[in-house]
Design a protein around this motif. Structure first.
Motif, PDB file in Angstrom:
ATOM      1  N   VAL A  84      37.180 -12.833 -11.904  1.00 49.34           N
ATOM      2  CA  VAL A  84      37.469 -13.584 -11.043  1.00 49.34           C
ATOM      3  C   VAL A  84      37.780 -13.239  -9.740  1.00 49.34           C
ATOM      4  N   PRO A  85      38.285 -11.807  -9.382  1.00 49.25           N
ATOM      5  CA  PRO A  85      38.273 -11.333  -8.113  1.00 49.25           C
ATOM      6  C   PRO A  85      36.805 -11.218  -7.440  1.00 49.25           C
ATOM      7  N   GLY A  86      35.868 -10.910  -8.427  1.00 47.19           N
ATOM      8  CA  GLY A  86      34.581 -10.687  -7.839  1.00 47.19           C
ATOM      9  C   GLY A  86      34.133 -11.889  -7.446  1.00 47.19           C
ATOM     10  N   ARG A  87      34.243 -13.028  -8.224  1.00 39.97           N
ATOM     11  CA  ARG A  87      33.607 -14.520  -7.896  1.00 39.97           C
ATOM     12  C   ARG A  87      34.234 -14.725  -6.461  1.00 39.97           C
ATOM     13  N   ASP A  88      35.454 -14.502  -6.572  1.00 38.77           N
ATOM     14  CA  ASP A  88      36.248 -14.750  -5.176  1.00 38.77           C
ATOM     15  C   ASP A  88      35.681 -14.169  -4.086  1.00 38.77           C
ATOM     16  N   VAL A  93      36.014 -16.147  -0.602  1.00 31.58           N
ATOM     17  CA  VAL A  93      37.512 -16.606  -0.686  1.00 31.58           C
ATOM     18  C   VAL A  93      38.380 -15.640  -0.407  1.00 31.58           C
ATOM     19  N   SER A  94      38.158 -14.479  -0.940  1.00 37.08           N
ATOM     20  CA  SER A  94      39.052 -13.140  -0.690  1.00 37.08           C
ATOM     21  C   SER A  94      38.779 -12.612   0.546  1.00 37.08           C
ATOM     22  N   LYS A  95      39.406 -11.630   1.197  1.00 34.34           N
ATOM     23  CA  LYS A  95      39.378 -10.983   2.299  1.00 34.34           C
ATOM     24  C   LYS A  95      38.098  -9.915   2.084  1.00 34.34           C
ATOM     25  N   GLU A  96      37.417  -9.817   3.097  1.00 31.36           N
ATOM     26  CA  GLU A  96      36.289  -8.684   3.085  1.00 31.36           C
ATOM     27  C   GLU A  96      36.784  -7.243   3.187  1.00 31.36           C
ATOM     28  N   ILE A  97      36.204  -6.555   2.480  1.00 33.81           N
ATOM     29  CA  ILE A  97      36.528  -5.069   2.151  1.00 33.81           C
ATOM     30  C   ILE A  97      35.427  -4.147   2.862  1.00 33.81           C
ATOM     31  N   PRO A  98      35.648  -2.983   3.171  1.00 30.38           N
ATOM     32  CA  PRO A  98      34.901  -2.108   3.437  1.00 30.38           C
ATOM     33  C   PRO A  98      33.914  -1.659   2.434  1.00 30.38           C
ATOM     34  N   PRO A 101      30.034  -5.337   2.771  1.00 27.76           N
ATOM     35  CA  PRO A 101      29.806  -6.186   3.945  1.00 27.76           C
ATOM     36  C   PRO A 101      29.125  -7.464   3.444  1.00 27.76           C
ATOM     37  N   ARG A 102      29.687  -8.716   3.759  1.00 25.30           N
ATOM     38  CA  ARG A 102      29.058  -9.944   3.645  1.00 25.30           C
ATOM     39  C   ARG A 102      28.291 -10.349   4.707  1.00 25.30           C
ATOM     40  N   PRO A 103      27.219 -11.071   4.651  1.00 21.41           N
ATOM     41  CA  PRO A 103      26.539 -11.712   5.740  1.00 21.41           C
ATOM     42  C   PRO A 103      27.399 -12.922   6.223  1.00 21.41           C
ATOM     43  N   PRO A 104      27.295 -13.226   7.425  1.00 22.97           N
ATOM     44  CA  PRO A 104      28.524 -14.035   7.968  1.00 22.97           C
ATOM     45  C   PRO A 104      27.964 -15.536   7.492  1.00 22.97           C
ATOM     46  N   VAL A 105      28.891 -16.298   7.279  1.00 25.56           N
ATOM     47  CA  VAL A 105      28.731 -17.716   6.886  1.00 25.56           C
ATOM     48  C   VAL A 105      28.364 -18.662   7.894  1.00 25.56           C
ATOM     49  N   LEU A 106      27.097 -19.450   7.827  1.00 21.64           N
ATOM     50  CA  LEU A 106      26.591 -20.030   9.025  1.00 21.64           C
ATOM     51  C   LEU A 106      27.357 -21.540   9.060  1.00 21.64           C
TER      52      LEU A 106
END
Length: 106
Positions: A84-88, A93-98, A101-106
């Protein structure tokens, strides 16, 4: 002095991209385990290079964050599924961590 990234910076970015891709791939199959060998093939299809030991290391890293969990048989073959935390995280849904990095949501 050069402004180009160092080898270590490029390597860190490559492995971060591998982690993100693994999470996104597992998120497409929630509740369904994916074999480590299948994940390796998925990375090849995505043109992301990764050795077997790097793949295991990155999956262990994600497991340490409790973003994935695995089951192993007696021959040390593993299957992974997202938590579940991985899905979030993969769903923004959850805050980005070092480190992932996630690509920006357009």
């Amino acid at each position: 002095m050069s402004n180009s990234p160092s080898f270590q910076e490029l390597e860190n970015a490559r492995l971060a991209q591998v982690r993100w891709y693994l999470l996104r791939t597992l998120n497409r199959y929630p509740g369904r385990p994916r074999a480590e060998s299948t994940l390796a093939f998925d990375l090849i299809e995505a043109q992301l290079s990764c050795t077997e030991s790097e793949l295991r290391g990155e999956l262990d890293y994600l497991e340490g964050l409790e973003y994935v969990e695995y089951e192993a048989d007696g021959l040390d073959r593993r299957t992974y599924k997202i938590t579940v935390p991985g899905r979030d995280y993969a769903s923004y849904v959850s805050k980005e961590i070092p480190g992932i990095p996630r690509p920006p949501v357009l």
